[in-house]
Design a protein around this motif. Structure first.
Motif, mmCIF file in Angstrom:
data_model
loop_
_atom_site.group_PDB
_atom_site.id
_atom_site.type_symbol
_atom_site.label_atom_id
_atom_site.label_comp_id
_atom_site.label_asym_id
_atom_site.label_seq_id
_atom_site.Cartn_x
_atom_site.Cartn_y
_atom_site.Cartn_z
ATOM 1 N N PRO A 247 0.851 -1.335 -0.102
ATOM 2 C CA PRO A 247 -0.061 0.058 -0.149
ATOM 3 C C PRO A 247 0.822 1.218 0.096
ATOM 4 O O PRO A 247 0.539 2.141 -0.661
ATOM 5 N N GLU A 248 2.037 1.339 0.678
ATOM 6 C CA GLU A 248 2.801 2.406 0.841
ATOM 7 C C GLU A 248 3.317 2.653 -0.582
ATOM 8 O O GLU A 248 3.428 3.771 -1.116
ATOM 9 N N THR A 249 3.800 1.780 -1.227
ATOM 10 C CA THR A 249 4.334 1.867 -2.642
ATOM 11 C C THR A 249 3.263 2.352 -3.522
ATOM 12 O O THR A 249 3.646 3.248 -4.358
ATOM 13 N N VAL A 250 2.026 1.757 -3.505
ATOM 14 C CA VAL A 250 1.085 2.484 -4.379
ATOM 15 C C VAL A 250 0.610 4.050 -4.054
ATOM 16 O O VAL A 250 0.482 4.484 -5.159
ATOM 17 N N ASN A 251 0.829 4.190 -2.728
ATOM 18 C CA ASN A 251 0.493 5.692 -2.402
ATOM 19 C C ASN A 251 1.622 6.555 -3.142
ATOM 20 O O ASN A 251 1.260 7.498 -3.574
ATOM 21 N N VAL A 252 2.730 6.079 -2.997
ATOM 22 C CA VAL A 252 3.762 6.809 -3.420
ATOM 23 C C VAL A 252 3.821 7.188 -5.118
ATOM 24 O O VAL A 252 3.940 8.431 -5.390
ATOM 25 N N LEU A 253 3.502 6.007 -5.542
ATOM 26 C CA LEU A 253 3.521 6.207 -6.911
ATOM 27 C C LEU A 253 2.043 7.056 -7.348
ATOM 28 O O LEU A 253 2.131 7.774 -8.217
ATOM 29 N N LYS A 254 1.101 6.988 -6.493
ATOM 30 C CA LYS A 254 -0.193 7.906 -6.973
ATOM 31 C C LYS A 254 0.171 9.431 -6.818
ATOM 32 O O LYS A 254 -0.184 10.052 -7.554
ATOM 33 N N ARG A 255 0.948 9.490 -5.805
ATOM 34 C CA ARG A 255 1.274 11.040 -5.429
ATOM 35 C C ARG A 255 2.256 11.548 -6.698
ATOM 36 O O ARG A 255 1.941 12.699 -7.115
ATOM 37 N N LYS A 256 3.114 10.688 -7.142
ATOM 38 C CA LYS A 256 4.296 10.928 -8.142
ATOM 39 C C LYS A 256 3.066 11.207 -9.609
ATOM 40 O O LYS A 256 3.426 12.361 -10.303
ATOM 41 N N ILE A 257 2.401 10.359 -9.730
ATOM 42 C CA ILE A 257 1.682 10.517 -10.735
ATOM 43 C C ILE A 257 0.598 11.773 -10.851
ATOM 44 O O ILE A 257 0.428 12.665 -11.896
ATOM 45 N N GLU A 258 0.040 12.114 -9.513
ATOM 46 C CA GLU A 258 -0.697 13.391 -9.532
ATOM 47 C C GLU A 258 0.110 14.511 -9.790
ATOM 48 O O GLU A 258 -0.542 15.694 -10.197
ATOM 49 N N ARG A 259 1.327 14.633 -9.541
ATOM 50 C CA ARG A 259 2.391 15.707 -9.720
ATOM 51 C C ARG A 259 2.927 15.552 -11.142
ATOM 52 O O ARG A 259 3.790 16.719 -11.535
ATOM 53 N N THR A 260 2.211 14.896 -12.092
ATOM 54 C CA THR A 260 3.169 15.007 -13.428
ATOM 55 C C THR A 260 2.552 16.084 -14.338
ATOM 56 O O THR A 260 1.236 15.967 -14.157
ATOM 57 N N LEU A 261 3.419 16.549 -14.960
ATOM 58 C CA LEU A 261 2.899 17.723 -16.073
ATOM 59 C C LEU A 261 2.248 17.062 -17.380
ATOM 60 O O LEU A 261 2.952 16.170 -17.741
ATOM 61 N N ILE A 262 1.378 17.487 -17.645
ATOM 62 C CA ILE A 262 0.722 17.013 -19.022
ATOM 63 C C ILE A 262 0.413 18.300 -20.016
ATOM 64 O O ILE A 262 -0.214 19.401 -19.254
ATOM 65 N N PRO A 263 0.401 18.108 -20.993
ATOM 66 C CA PRO A 263 0.107 19.449 -22.087
ATOM 67 C C PRO A 263 -1.680 19.577 -21.886
ATOM 68 O O PRO A 263 -2.282 18.456 -22.077
ATOM 69 N N PHE A 264 -1.820 20.936 -21.761
ATOM 70 C CA PHE A 264 -3.419 21.139 -21.827
ATOM 71 C C PHE A 264 -3.513 22.268 -22.704
ATOM 72 O O PHE A 264 -3.194 23.243 -22.543
ATOM 73 N N ILE A 265 -4.273 21.920 -23.814
ATOM 74 C CA ILE A 265 -4.470 22.606 -24.857
ATOM 75 C C ILE A 265 -5.916 23.078 -25.220
ATOM 76 O O ILE A 265 -6.544 22.253 -25.285
ATOM 77 N N ILE A 301 -6.252 17.087 -24.010
ATOM 78 C CA ILE A 301 -5.149 16.525 -22.957
ATOM 79 C C ILE A 301 -4.289 15.626 -23.747
ATOM 80 O O ILE A 301 -4.441 14.664 -24.594
ATOM 81 N N GLY A 302 -2.919 16.221 -24.259
ATOM 82 C CA GLY A 302 -2.353 15.604 -25.027
ATOM 83 C C GLY A 302 -2.647 15.646 -26.563
ATOM 84 O O GLY A 302 -2.976 16.699 -27.010
ATOM 85 N N SER A 303 -3.084 14.713 -27.109
ATOM 86 C CA SER A 303 -3.460 14.666 -28.606
ATOM 87 C C SER A 303 -5.108 14.264 -28.685
ATOM 88 O O SER A 303 -5.626 13.931 -29.793
ATOM 89 N N ARG A 304 -5.616 13.942 -27.500
ATOM 90 C CA ARG A 304 -6.966 13.484 -27.277
ATOM 91 C C ARG A 304 -7.764 14.520 -26.902
ATOM 92 O O ARG A 304 -7.554 15.107 -25.798
ATOM 93 N N GLU A 305 -9.054 14.604 -27.399
ATOM 94 C CA GLU A 305 -10.033 15.553 -26.880
ATOM 95 C C GLU A 305 -10.751 15.159 -25.668
ATOM 96 O O GLU A 305 -11.317 13.919 -25.651
ATOM 97 N N LYS A 306 -10.621 15.750 -24.465
ATOM 98 C CA LYS A 306 -11.372 15.258 -23.394
ATOM 99 C C LYS A 306 -12.246 16.260 -22.819
ATOM 100 O O LYS A 306 -13.359 15.678 -21.975
#
Length: 334
Positions: A247-265, A301-306
């Motif tokens: 569970p600790e590893t999953v939470n760490v990965l989740k926090r890192k993913i939430e801070r990931t920058l993505i293109p927003f156009i 979001i990236g190349s997909r219409e969201k």
């Protein structure tokens, strides 16, 4: 390619001759084995690998065989069957003498480990792969031959992919980066270690369509010496247990993913013009977009219409208001 405990052909012939002539009987041989349980040790070729280490190498390359089997089955679209036949330790000279000439011999590194190793593939298997890639049925050749320049370029790509599969198979024990250094056809040109040095030989039995042959992986003891302590089933099991998700590893990965920058156009609109019109464009020209003023804009979001949105201004800054969520293409809807 046989180990030190395997009888040679001449020894087998002598034993059969003695049994057939009545010089010795099977009962005498059994009695002698019971009385003398002594294993002859050859100091010229000492055992470098324990039974546990041989077993671990067997398990590692069983995984490699499965990965390679999956890759070749998808790539060649034909029946593929690859299994580990044996894992032996012998001298490098014995390995060189056992290889056919010509053969397909890939010399590769296992960084960060020092030194080179060999992946040798029987020409029947290589030529069957090439025949299949060139649109043929994958039949073995009438007789082995050397590769042409074009065939060599094709088989290099296959071997490089096999190196990636080897990397995946070994990562549970140690992280390596196999990289092919050279491709040879004559065994005499592949002196990677002195003739009397011990090597471990992993033999794979391969069947591709109607072609059958052996694939041999030769790794010198000097290459594996720094990681010999990791080549044990105990380390294998402990490494597999440690990599299980907690569970600790999953939470760490989740926090890192939430801070990931993505293109927003936000896409204001699109227009289609000819090349002639594009060349004639100048300062002050107006392009008419396909989007009308009352239509919602596409938020990418990236190349997909969201999302769909409407433009506006908040605190003297450009902004958009979300009007619709587009869920098509999400994992839940696929």
């Amino acid at each position: 390619m046989a180990g030190p405990d395997v009888l040679s052909q001449s020894e087998i012939d002598e034993l059969l001759s003695a049994l057939s002539t009545g010089v010795v009987t099977a009962e005498e041989i059994k009695t002698e084995e019971k009385q003398r349980k002594i294993k002859i040790y050859d100091f010229k070729r000492p055992d470098k690998f324990s039974k546990d280490q041989i077993r671990t190498l067997y398990m590692l390359h069983e995984n490699f065989a499965r990965l390679l089997n999956t890759y070749l089955s998808a790539h060649l679209r034909t029946l593929i069957h690859i299994d580990v036949a044996s894992v032996d330790q012998l001298t490098y000279e014995e390995f060189i003498r056992s290889m056919p000439n010509p053969s397909v011999i890939s010399i590769f590194q296992m960084r960060p480990l020092k030194g080179n190793a060999i992946l040798e593939i029987n020409p029947n298997i290589v030529l069957a792969i090439i025949d299949r890639l060139f649109g043929g049925p994958g039949l073995p050749p009438a007789k082995p031959r050397s590769l042409t320049d074009i065939e060599e370029a094709i088989i290099r790509k296959v071997i490089n992919k096999a190196m990636e599969n080897m990397q995946d198979a070994w990562k549970q024990v140690v992280a390596i980066e196999p990289r092919m250094e050279a491709l040879e056809t004559n065994p005499q040109f592949t002196q990677i270690v002195p003739p009397n040095d011990m090597v471990v030989l992993i033999t794979l039995q391969a069947k591709i369509g109607q072609a059958e042959g052996l694939m041999n992986i030769c790794i010198p003891y000097l290459v594996l010496e720094p990681i010999m302590s990791k080549l044990t089933t105990t380390f294998w099991v402990s490494a597999a247990t440690a990599k299980q998700a907690s569970p600790e590893t999953v939470n760490v990965l989740k926090r890192k993913i939430e801070r990931t920058l993505i293109p927003f156009i936000v896409e204001l609109g699109r227009a289609t013009v000819t090349v002639h019109e594009l060349l004639d464009l100048g300062v002050g020209d107006v392009l008419q977009l396909e989007t009308k003023a009352e239509n919602d804009l596409s938020l990418m979001i990236g190349s997909r219409e969201k999302f769909k949105c409407k433009p506006g201004i908040i605190a003297n800054r450009n902004a958009v208001q979300i009007t619709q969520v587009i869920s098509q293409g999400d994992d839940n809807n696929e």
